[in-house]
Design an enzyme around this catalytic site. Structure first.
Site, short mmCIF file in Angstrom:
data_model
loop_
_atom_site.label_atom_id
_atom_site.label_comp_id
_atom_site.label_asym_id
_atom_site.label_seq_id
_atom_site.Cartn_x
_atom_site.Cartn_y
_atom_site.Cartn_z
N GLU A 132 -5.84 -11.00 -1.23
CA GLU A 132 -6.62 -10.83 0.02
C GLU A 132 -8.11 -10.82 -0.29
O GLU A 132 -8.87 -10.02 0.27
CB GLU A 132 -6.25 -9.50 0.71
CG GLU A 132 -4.77 -9.33 0.99
CD GLU A 132 -4.43 -8.08 1.79
OE1 GLU A 132 -5.34 -7.41 2.29
OE2 GLU A 132 -3.23 -7.79 1.90
N GLU B 213 0.80 -1.24 0.00
CA GLU B 213 0.00 0.00 0.00
C GLU B 213 0.83 1.29 0.00
O GLU B 213 0.60 2.17 0.82
CB GLU B 213 -0.98 -0.01 1.18
CG GLU B 213 -1.88 -1.23 1.17
CD GLU B 213 -2.86 -1.29 2.35
OE1 GLU B 213 -2.75 -0.46 3.26
OE2 GLU B 213 -3.72 -2.19 2.35
N HIS C 278 -10.27 -6.57 -2.32
CA HIS C 278 -11.35 -6.39 -1.34
C HIS C 278 -12.50 -5.74 -2.11
O HIS C 278 -12.53 -4.53 -2.32
CB HIS C 278 -10.89 -5.49 -0.18
CG HIS C 278 -9.81 -6.11 0.64
ND1 HIS C 278 -10.01 -7.24 1.40
CD2 HIS C 278 -8.50 -5.79 0.79
CE1 HIS C 278 -8.88 -7.57 2.00
NE2 HIS C 278 -7.95 -6.71 1.65
N ASP D 12 -11.96 -10.83 -0.63
CA ASP D 12 -13.23 -10.99 0.07
C ASP D 12 -14.23 -10.05 -0.61
O ASP D 12 -13.84 -9.15 -1.35
CB ASP D 12 -13.13 -10.72 1.59
CG ASP D 12 -12.48 -9.41 1.98
OD1 ASP D 12 -12.42 -8.49 1.13
OD2 ASP D 12 -12.06 -9.27 3.14
N ASN E 112 2.17 -5.21 -3.08
CA ASN E 112 0.77 -5.54 -2.78
C ASN E 112 -0.05 -4.28 -2.51
O ASN E 112 0.41 -3.38 -1.80
CB ASN E 112 0.79 -6.42 -1.51
CG ASN E 112 -0.50 -7.13 -1.24
OD1 ASN E 112 -1.03 -7.83 -2.11
ND2 ASN E 112 -1.03 -6.99 -0.02
C1 XIL Z 1 -5.93 -6.67 8.46
C2 XIL Z 1 -6.15 -7.88 9.36
O1 XIL Z 1 -7.01 -8.76 8.71
C3 XIL Z 1 -6.73 -7.44 10.68
O2 XIL Z 1 -6.82 -8.54 11.56
C4 XIL Z 1 -5.87 -6.33 11.29
O3 XIL Z 1 -6.49 -5.86 12.46
C5 XIL Z 1 -5.70 -5.19 10.30
O4 XIL Z 1 -5.15 -5.69 9.10
N1 XIL Z 1 -4.93 -4.90 3.77
C6 XIL Z 1 -3.85 -5.64 4.20
C7 XIL Z 1 -3.99 -6.56 5.35
O5 XIL Z 1 -2.79 -5.62 3.53
O6 XIL Z 1 -2.80 -6.72 6.06
C8 XIL Z 1 -5.09 -6.10 6.29
O7 XIL Z 1 -5.26 -7.09 7.29
C9 XIL Z 1 -6.37 -5.88 5.51
C10 XIL Z 1 -6.18 -4.80 4.47
#
Ligand code: XIL
Length: 345
Positions: A259, A153, A230, A261, A194
């Site tokens: 990641e 990020e 996401h 969802d 990422n």
């Molecule tokens: C999130 C975790 O899932 C949580 O448990 C934590 O509190 C915060 O981070 N992008 C990312 C991940 O790269 O590392 C994040 O994970 C979600 C968003």
């Protein structure tokens, strides 16, 4: 003769169209259906305490991303102190269960320990601190972690570089330095950048791809791009996502859906997810999987989901709202999304 009867009947029984009952049962595994890895983010305390969670993790997935265990707060809590205990336990779990371990994440602007945020030093000292942080971790797992999210990020929505502590203290070059340090520590590990929104925001995507293409041309080792993915209903456009996946491959980067969802309540307007919403969610999961299958196999590092059950999704705690973004419901039953993926993958 029997041989020929078998040749004819087997495809009829198990041919392209899979019967609904077997498609939707989680007795057979998602990861057995694909020639690329199917991963999940794992919460180590659940993995070692919740039997149902552990059973799904073991059976359905062949790649593991630590949800928090490898983040700086957890693994590097004090300047001269690394906490390897849980990270090593997870690595040993992956070794014993034949799972790929994906390292997430070395450099980020969140989940930083206080000592790091408050680090007092000039540019050179910050650079040394970043180098030590990266190399201690990558060396510790040399040969055991297949790929690293080296930087997470680092870009804003408008395509400029995020002004995080690394950029503030080291300058724009921190990005290529981070990749160089990781590569030095484990030359065989695959190195990823990422980020979120790359599937929908073409300005950000273009900036990211051209930045890393330029670094690659300068000789910096960077193997792939993690598209966090996401998504949400109704906001996400699978057509744009497909174009984004193609763009990553055209730049000759591996693509990790890293990641995934799908939020069904992005505006916090519902309490429960009804059947209709869950069907729409399933449909979107299916479309993304379909498009991922269309890219050339050599670019598919894998498809990772950000958790197993809705019960533990980060979205509920992080955004403080009801949501149902994953493949299993609160009782660990497979959702329509799971069934759709079984059908499409
Ligand atoms: C999130 C975790 O899932 C949580 O448990 C934590 O509190 C915060 O981070 N992008 C990312 C991940 O790269 O590392 C994040 O994970 C979600 C968003």
């Amino acid at each position: 003769m029997t041989k020929y009867i078998l040749f004819i009947t087997v495809p009829l029984l198990f041919g392209c169209k899979k019967p609904a009952s077997t498609v939707c049962s989680d007795q057979s595994a998602l990861c057995e259906q694909t020639d690329f890895k199917i991963g999940t983010a794992v919460d180590i305390s659940l993995l070692f305490s919740d039997v149902a969670y552990a059973e799904i993790a073991r059976k359905q997935f062949n790649s593991i991303t630590p949800e928090n265990t490898f983040k700086p707060t957890e693994i590097h809590p004090s300047e001269n102190g690394f906490n390897w205990t849980e990270a090593d336990q997870l690595q040993e779990y992956c070794r014993l269960n034949n799972k790929r371990l994906h390292g997430h994440t070395l450099i980020w602007h969140q989940q930083l320990p206080g000592w790091m945020e408050q680090f007092n030093g000039n540019a050179e000292e910050w650079d040394t601190m970043m180098k030590t942080h990266i190399q201690e971790i990558v060396r510790h797992f040399k040969g055991k972690v297949s790929g690293w999210d080296v930087v997470n990020e680092a870009f804003n929505e408008d395509g400029t570089l995020r002004n995080n502590i690394w950029r503030q203290h080291i300058g724009d070059l921190y990005l290529e330095k981070a990749f160089n340090y990781a590569h030095e520590a484990d030359p065989a590990a695959l190195l990823f950048y990422n980020d979120y929104g790359l599937e929908s925001n073409s300005t950000k995507r273009t900036a990211v791809l051209s930045h890393f293409k330029n670094l690659k041309m300068k000789g910096v080792r960077i193997d792939g791009i993690g598209m966090q993915m996401h998504l949400n209903i109704p906001g996400s456009d699978p057509g744009e996502t497909a174009a984004a996946m193609v763009a990553v491959c055209q730049h000759d980067f591996l693509l990790h859906i890293s990641e995934m969802d799908i939020s069904v309540n992005p505006l916090n307007k519902t309490i429960k997810a009804d059947k209709n919403l869950l069907e729409k969610q399933a449909d979107l999961f299916g479309k993304i999987a379909f498009h991922y299958r269309q890219i050339p196999g050599k670019y598919r590092y894998g498809m990772t989901f950000w958790g197993i059950s809705d019960k533990h999704t980060w979205i509920r705690s992080y955004f403080n709202r009801n949501d149902y973004p994953l493949l299993y419901d609160d009782d660990y039953s497979p959702k329509p999304a799971y069934c759709k993926l079984k059908e499409v993958l």
